[in-house]
Scaffold this active site. Structure first.
Site, short mmCIF file in Angstrom:
data_model
loop_
_atom_site.label_atom_id
_atom_site.label_comp_id
_atom_site.label_asym_id
_atom_site.label_seq_id
_atom_site.Cartn_x
_atom_site.Cartn_y
_atom_site.Cartn_z
N GLY A 109 0.75 -1.35 0.10
CA GLY A 109 -0.13 -0.07 -0.02
C GLY A 109 1.08 1.34 0.05
N GLU A 132 1.74 -8.14 -1.74
CA GLU A 132 0.52 -8.49 -1.37
C GLU A 132 0.08 -9.75 -1.84
OE1 GLU A 132 1.36 -5.61 -2.92
OE2 GLU A 132 -0.28 -3.80 -2.17
#
Ligand code: HXC
Length: 258
Positions: A109, A132
């Site tokens: 992120g 991720e």
């Protein structure tokens, strides 16, 4: 606000992700404070440029706070909370230029946040990656959409599917960042860049940013129509006349944003 600090000087809002003990990971609180800080910078007439950076020596941002992952939101609640507004939305609504100044880890992120900025300047030894998929999830705030637009499908798929990290030099080679400097120079180079941006006519900057960002979404003819509309507005601004006068008078222009 504690996990995000804002300091405004010389028409630059310095927004600092401030959880150095956790590599500035994006906790729920930090995300909300980051969105609020950007909205405040956009609303502040004193601010012409936003710079985003990470506190501490080790990271711009190491991504979502994995320690909060144990609380699993129900999928419908997650989707509901994200549509139509999410904490990343203010990045797309801010008319002022946003510079990401990146050192150390810029992961998950954190990289998605950097991708939402307008200009990325990085230290040579910064580390970029999208881990991720290894966590059983995927990018969630635009990474799968912005990264291929920026670096092409092949590079984006490689980064997203392998989770492999690249350094700042490689990041510039593939177009993920546009400026790379030795780590000790990052703060000074960022400030010099931000000051130059702040000295330019704000309305032209905002309209140009809008047009370029629209180029990702619009067919060429529609984009060119938008461009004509925007330049037509700019032709009527005081700053446009000031720029022309200053050129004739061989002096530096002084822009007011009108
Ligand atoms: C919470 C984190 C963190 C994170 C680091 N820390 N990253 N805490 N969330 N994402 C914390 C560590 O727990 C540790 O605190 C401290 O920061 C220092 O990290 P270390 O792991 O001890 O340092 P090091 O061994 O040098 O490794 C650095 C690292 C590693 C390579 C950055 O920490 C790491 O891999 N972090 C996770 C990166 C990641 O997978 N990010 C993607 C998240 S998913 P303590 O107190 O424990 O010692 C994502 C999805 C986005 O971002 C979706 C949309 C929002």
């Amino acid at each position: 606000m504690t996990t995000v600090l804002t300091e405004t000087r010389d028409q630059i809002a310095w927004i600092t992700l401030n959880r150095p003990e956790a590599m500035n990971a994006l906790s729920v609180q930090l995300r909300a404070e980051l969105a609020a800080a950007l909205r405040a910078a956009e609303a502040d007439p004193e601010v012409r440029v936003v710079v985003l950076r990470g506190a501490g020596d080790r990271a711009f941002c190491a991504g979502a706070d994995i320690k909060e992952f144990v609380e699993v939101p129900s999928p419908p609640a997650y989707r509901q909370a994200r549509v139509p507004e999410s904490w990343i939305t203010p990045f797309d609504l801010t008319r002022k230029p946003i510079v990401a100044s990146i050192h150390g880890y810029c992961l998950g992120g954190g990289l998605e946040v950097a991708l939402a900025c307008d200009i990325r300047i990085a230290a040579e030894d910064a580390q970029f990656g999208l881990p991720e998929t290894g966590l059983g999830i995927m990018t969630g705030v635009g990474g799968s959409q912005r990264l291929p637009r920026m670096v092409g499908l092949a590079q984006a798929l490689d980064m997203i599917l392998t989770g492999d990290r690249i350094d700042g030099v490689r990041a510039r080679e593939i177009g993920l960042v546009t400026r790379v400097v030795p780590r000790p120079d990052l703060a000074a180079e960022t400030e010099a860049l931000a000051l130059r941006l702040a000295a330019r006519p704000p309305m032209a900057m905002a309209f140009a940013k809008e047009a370029v960002r629209a180029a990702q979404d619009l067919p060429l003819r529609d984009g060119m129509r938008l461009e004509i509309d925007l330049i037509t507005h700019l032709l009527n601004t005081e700053d446009r006349l000031e720029a022309a006068r200053a050129f004739r008078e061989k002096r530096k222009p002084h822009f007011t944003g009108r």
